[in-house]
Scaffold this active site. Structure first.
Site, PDB file in Angstrom:
ATOM      1  N   MET A  41      45.490  39.145  42.785  1.00  0.00           N
ATOM      2  CA  MET A  41      44.106  38.720  43.016  1.00  0.00           C
ATOM      3  C   MET A  41      43.223  39.952  43.017  1.00  0.00           C
ATOM      4  O   MET A  41      43.583  40.975  43.589  1.00  0.00           O
ATOM      5  CB  MET A  41      43.995  38.004  44.368  1.00  0.00           C
ATOM      6  CG  MET A  41      42.570  37.824  44.881  1.00  0.00           C
ATOM      7  SD  MET A  41      42.551  37.192  46.584  1.00  0.00           S
ATOM      8  CE  MET A  41      40.796  37.322  46.954  1.00  0.00           C
ATOM      9  N   ASN A  42      42.050  39.873  42.355  1.00  0.00           N
ATOM     10  CA  ASN A  42      41.013  40.854  42.650  1.00  0.00           C
ATOM     11  C   ASN A  42      39.751  40.119  43.066  1.00  0.00           C
ATOM     12  O   ASN A  42      39.853  39.183  43.859  1.00  0.00           O
ATOM     13  CB  ASN A  42      40.842  41.931  41.582  1.00  0.00           C
ATOM     14  CG  ASN A  42      40.710  41.470  40.164  1.00  0.00           C
ATOM     15  OD1 ASN A  42      41.612  40.856  39.597  1.00  0.00           O
ATOM     16  ND2 ASN A  42      39.594  41.796  39.543  1.00  0.00           N
ATOM     17  N   GLU A  43      38.541  40.520  42.613  1.00  0.00           N
ATOM     18  CA  GLU A  43      37.345  40.084  43.323  1.00  0.00           C
ATOM     19  C   GLU A  43      37.125  38.574  43.289  1.00  0.00           C
ATOM     20  O   GLU A  43      37.578  37.878  42.386  1.00  0.00           O
ATOM     21  CB  GLU A  43      36.101  40.787  42.774  1.00  0.00           C
ATOM     22  CG  GLU A  43      35.736  40.407  41.359  1.00  0.00           C
ATOM     23  CD  GLU A  43      36.178  41.455  40.357  1.00  0.00           C
ATOM     24  OE1 GLU A  43      35.646  41.454  39.234  1.00  0.00           O
ATOM     25  OE2 GLU A  43      37.051  42.281  40.682  1.00  0.00           O
ATOM     26  N   ASN A  61      45.962  36.620  38.381  1.00  0.00           N
ATOM     27  CA  ASN A  61      47.030  36.579  37.388  1.00  0.00           C
ATOM     28  C   ASN A  61      48.086  35.631  37.930  1.00  0.00           C
ATOM     29  O   ASN A  61      48.778  35.966  38.896  1.00  0.00           O
ATOM     30  CB  ASN A  61      47.631  37.966  37.158  1.00  0.00           C
ATOM     31  CG  ASN A  61      48.706  37.962  36.077  1.00  0.00           C
ATOM     32  OD1 ASN A  61      49.205  36.912  35.670  1.00  0.00           O
ATOM     33  ND2 ASN A  61      49.087  39.145  35.611  1.00  0.00           N
ATOM     34  N   ASP A 176      30.373  39.996  34.060  1.00  0.00           N
ATOM     35  CA  ASP A 176      30.169  39.573  35.447  1.00  0.00           C
ATOM     36  C   ASP A 176      28.836  38.852  35.651  1.00  0.00           C
ATOM     37  O   ASP A 176      28.021  39.246  36.494  1.00  0.00           O
ATOM     38  CB  ASP A 176      30.264  40.764  36.407  1.00  0.00           C
ATOM     39  CG  ASP A 176      31.534  41.573  36.242  1.00  0.00           C
ATOM     40  OD1 ASP A 176      32.491  41.041  35.659  1.00  0.00           O
ATOM     41  OD2 ASP A 176      31.571  42.727  36.702  1.00  0.00           O
ATOM     42  N   ASN A 320      41.076  45.734  48.365  1.00  0.00           N
ATOM     43  CA  ASN A 320      42.081  46.499  47.624  1.00  0.00           C
ATOM     44  C   ASN A 320      41.366  47.333  46.580  1.00  0.00           C
ATOM     45  O   ASN A 320      40.673  46.790  45.722  1.00  0.00           O
ATOM     46  CB  ASN A 320      43.097  45.591  46.928  1.00  0.00           C
ATOM     47  CG  ASN A 320      44.132  46.391  46.143  1.00  0.00           C
ATOM     48  OD1 ASN A 320      44.380  47.558  46.428  1.00  0.00           O
ATOM     49  ND2 ASN A 320      44.740  45.770  45.151  1.00  0.00           N
TER      50      ASN A 320
END
Length: 516
Positions: A41-43, A61, A176, A320
């Site tokens: 996971m990111n933002e 992902n 974005d 992170n």
């Protein structure tokens, strides 16, 4: 039936993953912060409230524990704390991944993707074509209150050729999209980030699908912004009331890749005016524009469609900034605890102030309360308390030259220390002995923020502690430091101490936090 522990070991082995060490039995999964059920996971993306349900989408992902195959993961909650994992909302397919974006309600069906009886919810995202590494802007919609999402057949809605005149990379760095309806002009507004070009572009549309470029906001046009603040990403934009006045101001929030107080990614916010086509930034103050002075608050966005009866601007970010390096094996990336963002004068300066959402009080239980007590050098308080999921609140009057220290996740050789140094009005988080810091060169160190005593000499500090994180809120929330930590399970102690003088503890409240 296979023993669950054996099944877990077999599953991990089949995936080729390393088992967690005996010192950390649950792969550092937090107790009350959101994490994906598995993998990367990111933002956060597309944060929106629909009815009584809060929707969290996020860069995900679904097949591996590293960045790649990016889609929009999805979870829902009725309280921003208890999250239900949902199927992938916007998938990567046909060689196009679904990068970051935002969501909004289309109540008048201006997009034509719903009908008057059932207007759609819309989600704009960047399509990343892996073969060419180009980025264009795309649209998806939902007519079942956000449960499922359908990609618009006419995608992309802004092609690389349309981006090219406004992007020197020809569409390699346009991403974005933040989209909202601008009531004053009657248009839809899109804000795009242009990575290494250190600019945002503003676009307008009457129907959410056909877009026209209007203006750029460049770093050189923001008075007081350092040239070291580069790699702009993940813009957000909204109006925010100025507390204590009848005024509102426009706010642009974004995440530069470099230049933050702790190094690397960080989130900053600037105020200004917006005429429906261009944003004019107010002069910035480097001491107040960063929303977090820690290493781990990245890609913040705010929830939209929040009823006026609630009235809060609630933001969250991914905790992170080390890629796939953190020592977790079944997941990467966690959501910061949701926090409110407001704008008010603190002392003589206007500050963005943040506090954890008040819903946290409903899942916390008091462990110890102290009031009107003086702590002196050589004393240690709170040492009888153990816990890895805590909400600790300390309000105190420090003597001149004193240093108050709160150690959390304390063990025989591990601790994370939150300090207030009176002589230079500094709040700090020291991770040098916090546990495993071998995974990344930036994993340890000390992060600081200025925090002045209030008009009566009082200092307030609030610390959210979870399995692998601390989030520290100083004063009214004008000084914030968020950091990941990776201690052993056994490092679960607390210690409150002072050196260099006494401190009068107006109040100390230690609470355990549990979602159960």
């Amino acid at each position: 039936m296979l023993n669950p522990k054996v099944a877990y070991m077999v599953w991990m082995t089949c995936l080729g993953l390393t088992l967690p060490s005996q010192a950390q039995s649950n792969d550092y999964r937090p107790s009350y912060h959101f994490t994906p059920d598995q993998y990367w996971m990111n933002e956060p993306n597309g944060l929106i409230k629909i009815g009584s349900t809060w929707h969290l989408f996020f860069q995900h992902n679904p097949t591996a524990n590293v960045w790649g195959n990016i889609c929009w993961g999805h979870a829902t909650s009725t309280d921003l704390m208890h999250w239900a994992h949902k199927p992938t909302a916007i998938a990567d397919e046909n060689g196009v991944e679904a990068f970051t974006g935002t969501a909004y309600y289309d109540p008048n069906n201006t997009s034509g993707l719903g009908d008057s009886a059932n207007p759609p919810y819309l989600a704009w995202f960047t399509g990343y074509t892996t073969s060419s590494q180009t980025q264009d802007q795309r649209l998806a919609f939902s007519v079942d209150n956000g449960a499922t999402w359908t990609k618009f057949q006419g995608n992309p809605i802004i092609s690389t050729s349309q981006e090219a005149p406004h992007d020197i990379t020809g569409g390699l760095e346009s991403r974005d999209p933040k989209v909202f309806f601008h009531r004053q002009s009657g248009n839809w507004i899109m804000v795009l980030a242009h990575g290494g070009q250190d600019k945002l572009s503003f676009w307008t549309s009457a129907d959410t699908i056909n877009w026209t470029w209007q203006s750029d906001l460049k770093s050189t046009s923001i008075n007081g912004l350092s040239s070291d603040i580069t790699g702009w990403e993940v813009p957000d934009m909204f109006e925010l009331p100025v507390e204590g006045t009848e005024e509102t101001t426009w706010v642009v929030m974004m995440t530069p890749a470099e230049g933050s107080p702790a190094g690397g990614n960080g989130v900053l916010a600037i105020t200004g005016s917006f005429d429906g086509k261009s944003f004019t930034a107010d002069p910035v103050d480097a001491s107040t524009m960063w929303l977090d002075n820690g290493r781990d608050f990245d890609g913040a966005l705010s929830w939209v469609n929040v009823p006026a009866s609630d009235g809060r601007r609630i933001i969250a970010a991914v905790m992170n900034s080390y890629g796939s390096n953190p020592p977790t094996t079944t997941w990467k990336g966690m959501l910061s605890f949701p926090r409110t963002l407001s704008l008010k004068k603190v002392g003589t300066q206007q500050h963005f102030v943040q506090q954890p959402i008040t819903e946290l009080d409903t899942i916390s239980t008091s462990l110890q309360i102290l009031a009107n007590q003086t702590i002196t050098p050589g004393q240690t308080l709170l040492s009888s308390i153990r816990g890895t999921a805590l909400d600790v609140r300390v309000a105190f009057y420090p003597d001149a030259g004193s240093v108050l220290s709160l150690a959390v996740r304390k063990g025989a050789s591990e601790q994370t220390v939150i300090k207030y140094t009176q002589s230079d009005a500094t709040l700090s988080v020291d991770r040098t002995e916090s546990g495993d810091i071998s995974y990344d060169p930036a994993a340890g160190g000390v992060h600081t923020a200025k925090l002045e005593e209030d008009g009566t000499g009082l200092v307030s500090i609030r610390v959210l502690v979870d399995t692998c994180s601390v989030e520290v809120f100083g004063g009214q929330g004008e000084a914030v430091i968020s950091d990941l930590i990776f201690p052993s399970d056994s490092s679960d102690g607390l210690a409150l101490e002072v050196t260099g003088g006494n401190a009068v503890l107006q109040s100390v409240d230690v609470r355990s936090v549990s979602l159960e």
